[in-house]
Design a protein around this motif. Structure first.
Motif, PDB file in Angstrom:
ATOM      1  N   ASN A   1       1.254  13.526   3.651  1.00 16.75           N
ATOM      2  CA  ASN A   1       0.652  12.749   2.563  1.00 16.75           C
ATOM      3  C   ASN A   1      -0.788  12.383   2.915  1.00 16.75           C
TER       4      ASN A   1
ATOM      5  N   SER B   1       0.851  -1.188   0.000  1.00 15.36           N
ATOM      6  CA  SER B   1       0.000   0.000   0.000  1.00 15.36           C
ATOM      7  C   SER B   1       0.883   1.233   0.000  1.00 15.36           C
ATOM      8  N   PRO B   2       0.351   2.379  -0.433  1.00 15.94           N
ATOM      9  CA  PRO B   2       1.150   3.608  -0.389  1.00 15.94           C
ATOM     10  C   PRO B   2       1.522   3.999   1.030  1.00 15.94           C
TER      11      PRO B   2
ATOM     12  N   GLU C   1       4.519   1.959   1.868  1.00 19.12           N
ATOM     13  CA  GLU C   1       5.637   2.399   1.041  1.00 19.12           C
ATOM     14  C   GLU C   1       6.241   3.695   1.574  1.00 19.12           C
TER      15      GLU C   1
ATOM     16  N   ASP D   1      -2.756  -2.910  -3.166  1.00 22.97           N
ATOM     17  CA  ASP D   1      -2.461  -3.345  -4.528  1.00 22.97           C
ATOM     18  C   ASP D   1      -2.764  -4.817  -4.772  1.00 22.97           C
TER      19      ASP D   1
ATOM     20  N   TYR E   1      -2.529   9.845   2.441  1.00 25.50           N
ATOM     21  CA  TYR E   1      -2.745   8.481   2.912  1.00 25.50           C
ATOM     22  C   TYR E   1      -2.341   8.339   4.383  1.00 25.50           C
TER      23      TYR E   1
ATOM     24  N   THR F   1      -6.342   4.243   2.545  1.00 26.19           N
ATOM     25  CA  THR F   1      -5.298   3.458   1.917  1.00 26.19           C
ATOM     26  C   THR F   1      -5.745   2.969   0.550  1.00 26.19           C
TER      27      THR F   1
END
Length: 266
Positions: free
Chosen positions: A107, A32-33, A36, A210, A109, A207
């Motif tokens: 960010n 997930s971002p 990351e 992926d 997220y 979120t």
């Protein structure tokens, strides 16, 4: 083997172990971002901290070996240039850490209040009921924590799940979190999601996942005798599977509280 050779071997072993650790951890793909971003920040700080740590350790070893039998130690002479150098170096390192952390914290997220798809005026205060929640372009799931389970409901349906939260893969998802009793915290380690849930209020976690699969979720806020048992599964499925699952389990009892007993996909 002489002491100098042993020291050199020890330093080489430490450097090799650190390099092996970095090589292994960097091969783990974030799901997930959120994860990351957090992993990226950790690696940036590690790349700075590791050389500094080794540098300081080498100085300590050098000083301990060179001066261990000094019978007449003398205080260090003043060296303004050296003091200015290490003060400036410390300021640069702290500035780097601050900027790196800030870029992650703002960010949308990691801090959903910064997302531009809803008008929250930079905070989540005043969200005390579902009617107060702003519209969002994300897929939305309402999650309520209570001693000692998680219950998820899905807007526009009568589907409710216990200890399993189903979301579609590859799409932005918003969790609106609340609590029915004490403070809880939804923590999904593999996805880098962590957000507190307060009684009588709604907070937002956000979120995108992926890869379809099952991800462990736990409560990260001590909430009583059953805290250690308060876990759940986040089930990520393809969009078609998600829509079909909602349609198949959308009971028509009219009260919006139909806890589905059908198997959760995935």
């Amino acid at each position: 083997m002489d002491p100098g050779s042993r020291r050199r071997r020890a330093i080489v072993a430490v450097v090799a172990a650190a390099a092996s650790f970095l090589a292994l951890t960097s091969t783990v793909a974030a799901q997930s971002p959120n994860r990351e971003l957090i992993d990226g920040l950790e690696y940036q700080l590690l790349y700075v901290a590791l050389p500094l740590t080794l540098f300081v350790l080498m100085i300590l070893v050098y000083a301990a070996v060179k001066f261990h039998d000094n019978d007449n130690p003398q205080p260090t002479t003043e060296d303004p240039a050296l003091e200015i150098t290490w003060t400036a170096a410390t300021a640069i390192i702290l500035l780097f850490v601050g900027l790196s952390a800030y870029s992650v914290l703002v960010n949308p997220y990691v801090s959903p209040s910064q997302a531009n798809d809803v008008e929250t005026n930079g905070s989540q205060e005043g969200l005390e009921s579902i009617e107060d929640l702003p519209e969002t372009d994300d897929e939305v799931v309402y999650a309520e924590g209570y001693q000692w389970e998680w219950q998820a409901t899905y807007p526009g349906t009568n589907v409710t799940t216990e200890n399993e939260i189903v979301i579609p893969a590859g799409e932005d998802v918003t969790f609106w979190l609340t609590s029915g009793d004490v403070i809880h915290s939804l923590f999904i380690p593999d996805l880098g999601v962590k957000q507190d849930a307060f009684p009588g209020e709604y907070t937002r976690a956000r979120t995108t996942v992926d890869e379809p699969g099952r991800y462990d979720a736990v409560c990260a806020e001590f909430c009583g005798a059953g805290h250690s048992r308060m876990d759940a599964d986040v089930v990520v499925v393809e969009r078609e599977t998600y829509d079909q699952w909602l349609e198949d389990n959308d009971g028509d009892d009219g009260d919006g509280d139909n806890v589905t007993e059908a198997p959760v996909p995935g």
